[in-house]
Design a protein around this motif. Sequence first.
Motif, PDB file in Angstrom:
ATOM      1  N   PRO A  48       0.824  -1.215   0.000  1.00 29.01           N
ATOM      2  CA  PRO A  48       0.000   0.000   0.000  1.00 29.01           C
ATOM      3  C   PRO A  48       0.852   1.256   0.000  1.00 29.01           C
ATOM      4  O   PRO A  48       1.991   1.270   0.489  1.00 29.01           O
ATOM      5  CB  PRO A  48      -0.807  -0.118   1.300  1.00 29.01           C
ATOM      6  CG  PRO A  48      -0.645  -1.514   1.764  1.00 29.01           C
ATOM      7  CD  PRO A  48       0.637  -2.019   1.203  1.00 29.01           C
TER       8      PRO A  48
ATOM      9  N   ASP B  11      -5.670   5.968   2.807  1.00 24.39           N
ATOM     10  CA  ASP B  11      -5.724   4.904   3.806  1.00 24.39           C
ATOM     11  C   ASP B  11      -6.254   5.425   5.134  1.00 24.39           C
ATOM     12  O   ASP B  11      -7.143   4.826   5.758  1.00 24.39           O
ATOM     13  CB  ASP B  11      -4.325   4.314   4.036  1.00 24.39           C
ATOM     14  CG  ASP B  11      -3.791   3.596   2.801  1.00 24.39           C
ATOM     15  OD1 ASP B  11      -4.560   3.410   1.858  1.00 24.39           O
ATOM     16  OD2 ASP B  11      -2.597   3.232   2.810  1.00 24.39           O
TER      17      ASP B  11
ATOM     18  N   GLU C 160      -7.205  -2.020   6.226  1.00 22.94           N
ATOM     19  CA  GLU C 160      -5.888  -2.522   5.804  1.00 22.94           C
ATOM     20  C   GLU C 160      -6.017  -3.374   4.547  1.00 22.94           C
ATOM     21  O   GLU C 160      -5.211  -3.261   3.620  1.00 22.94           O
ATOM     22  CB  GLU C 160      -5.262  -3.345   6.933  1.00 22.94           C
ATOM     23  CG  GLU C 160      -3.887  -3.894   6.572  1.00 22.94           C
ATOM     24  CD  GLU C 160      -3.283  -4.714   7.691  1.00 22.94           C
ATOM     25  OE1 GLU C 160      -2.345  -5.480   7.426  1.00 22.94           O
ATOM     26  OE2 GLU C 160      -3.771  -4.607   8.843  1.00 22.94           O
TER      27      GLU C 160
ATOM     28  N   ALA D 138      -6.600  -1.164   1.497  1.00 28.63           N
ATOM     29  CA  ALA D 138      -5.368  -0.518   1.039  1.00 28.63           C
ATOM     30  C   ALA D 138      -4.548  -1.484   0.177  1.00 28.63           C
ATOM     31  O   ALA D 138      -3.999  -1.101  -0.863  1.00 28.63           O
ATOM     32  CB  ALA D 138      -4.549  -0.053   2.237  1.00 28.63           C
TER      33      ALA D 138
END
Length: 594
Positions: free
Chosen positions: A473, A479, A514, A517
Amino acid sequence: MSQETVPVEPHETLYVPMRRRSTRQYVTTPEGTRELHIYFGVKELTLDEPDLISFGEALLEHDQFMAGSATAWSVGEPYPWERVRELLEALLAEELLSREAPKPSSEGQLLRRFLESEARRAAPSEPLWWNPDCPRVMERLVGQPLELGFLETVLPAYRLAHPALDAEGRHVGEMSVFPDAMRMKLPTERRTCPYPGSRYREEAPMNLTALKSMTRHWKPVLRAVLAVREEFLRHHPLLPDGRWRLGDLHALSYVVLALPSLLLMRANAPVPNGMLDPVLSSLFRVTDGVRMVTSYLLLLLEGPVPYDTPTTAAELLRVTEQANLYLSTRGVCAGPPHMVEDFFATLLEGKPVTGAPIPPAAWEAELPAAMDYGLLGLQLYSLQSTHWSRMCHAYDVIHTALLEVEEEPGGVLGRLRAHVERDWQLVQLSGLHHATPRALTEAAFSEMYARAQRGRRGFREGAPQHLRDAFTPAGDEVDGNARLRLRELMRSRAGAPSGARGDVLDAVADAVAEFLALERSALRVLEGTQRQVNALLQRPHPARKLSGADLSLGHRLRIGTTRMRPYLLDVLREELGITVENTEDATRCGLASS
């Protein structure tokens, strides 16, 4: 009393019910001793005492025998009865022996049950094909259209040609067509398998219609194998001793499968559905078995076999038998043993095809493009599979977090936990519910991804791509905003919980953020690879961005199969009414409209 508790007497008659389905292998240990391994379907009998090898060999020569006679199965002095009795009782306990004579299975009954199941199956009454009807077909299958220019990103390349019809009116994938909802009901002659080994008299029948077609076109199929093999070896040479690297053999199978797929999927003068040369459809069917065996080895959860492992035709045959890879839920391989051996020898050893030479086929000019298409397809498959592995990691984190706090059934956390628990059972079936197998399979796909670049036109040795970069990422503002927005939405849908309940919801939101991302990074690489595919096939690339919702279609196509994959964002949408739109540039979270 059970077989396990009744002592065996010398005068008893015992039966070997699975003798015809057995295979054997002699193994020399690192210490230099010789062992006999006998495989009865999924069960393995290992005789590691040298004087018992003759016992195992004799066992496989009898359908039935008197227990006391087994003392004479030694090569020297007879075995003591007490030793033989202990062996026989152990085999009875494992159901490798039986006190009752096997009941003869009725071939008619087996086929009748299978045909009844087929008769109940919902099937299209007209051919469905991707090119150029992908939006219409995908909407019919999963309720959401998809541009043709994104198909290879959603559907694994080795399955693309499955639903197409050849010039004999047969599906290229025959009984294995995926998605199954595209498989028509075609006249098919079937019978129970008569070949000794793991598929002997298996309940699912073998397809005689496909076998007869294969037999008619056998020599042209083998010549086609040699042509693709020669093209592949120009870029991927054999090991110095003439053996194949296991991973290269897997990649070669992708290239073979890509040849008919390319002719069917290209935009410029595609082969019309229903007009594919039966030589190429037969080539596809027989080579798909090699893809399955090599993929099985490369992706073994308990320890993948390394890419560079030397591989022979004999080893491939052994694994196919011992791992029951001739069998599937829809039927068994119809290839007679001598044809399977002939094909493996041609593919791996370059065995020449006898008979008068024939003029080159028109499709041979497409071999360089088929190489590119197959290897790009393997890269996309590596990305798709790693995306699923990362989703399993997110499920693991969320499943663990939800176990930390109790809540009344019907509450937000209770609903989330129940949904995730259902999904977790499917994750467990995939074997990717622990970190170690995830790491092992991702390493295997990373190797496949890297090697697939070599052999493609335009590859530069000094600028290889790495799979890990596709799942790195950016760590940017997108994010952080997505994480905060998901936390806010989840807390609001749960009534602003505090304490441990709020912490659990935050942990769930963070795990989803998470994953999103990672997905954004993967979408960028997936779309870039798909763009290369579209250029190769001379078709336009879609005007919009590839999205996570597009990737979810691959999960939806699996619904109802033995390898269903849950989709993580369905948990938020169905239990909390939270929707997520994810592309390489942005993540947008909101509430579903009522």
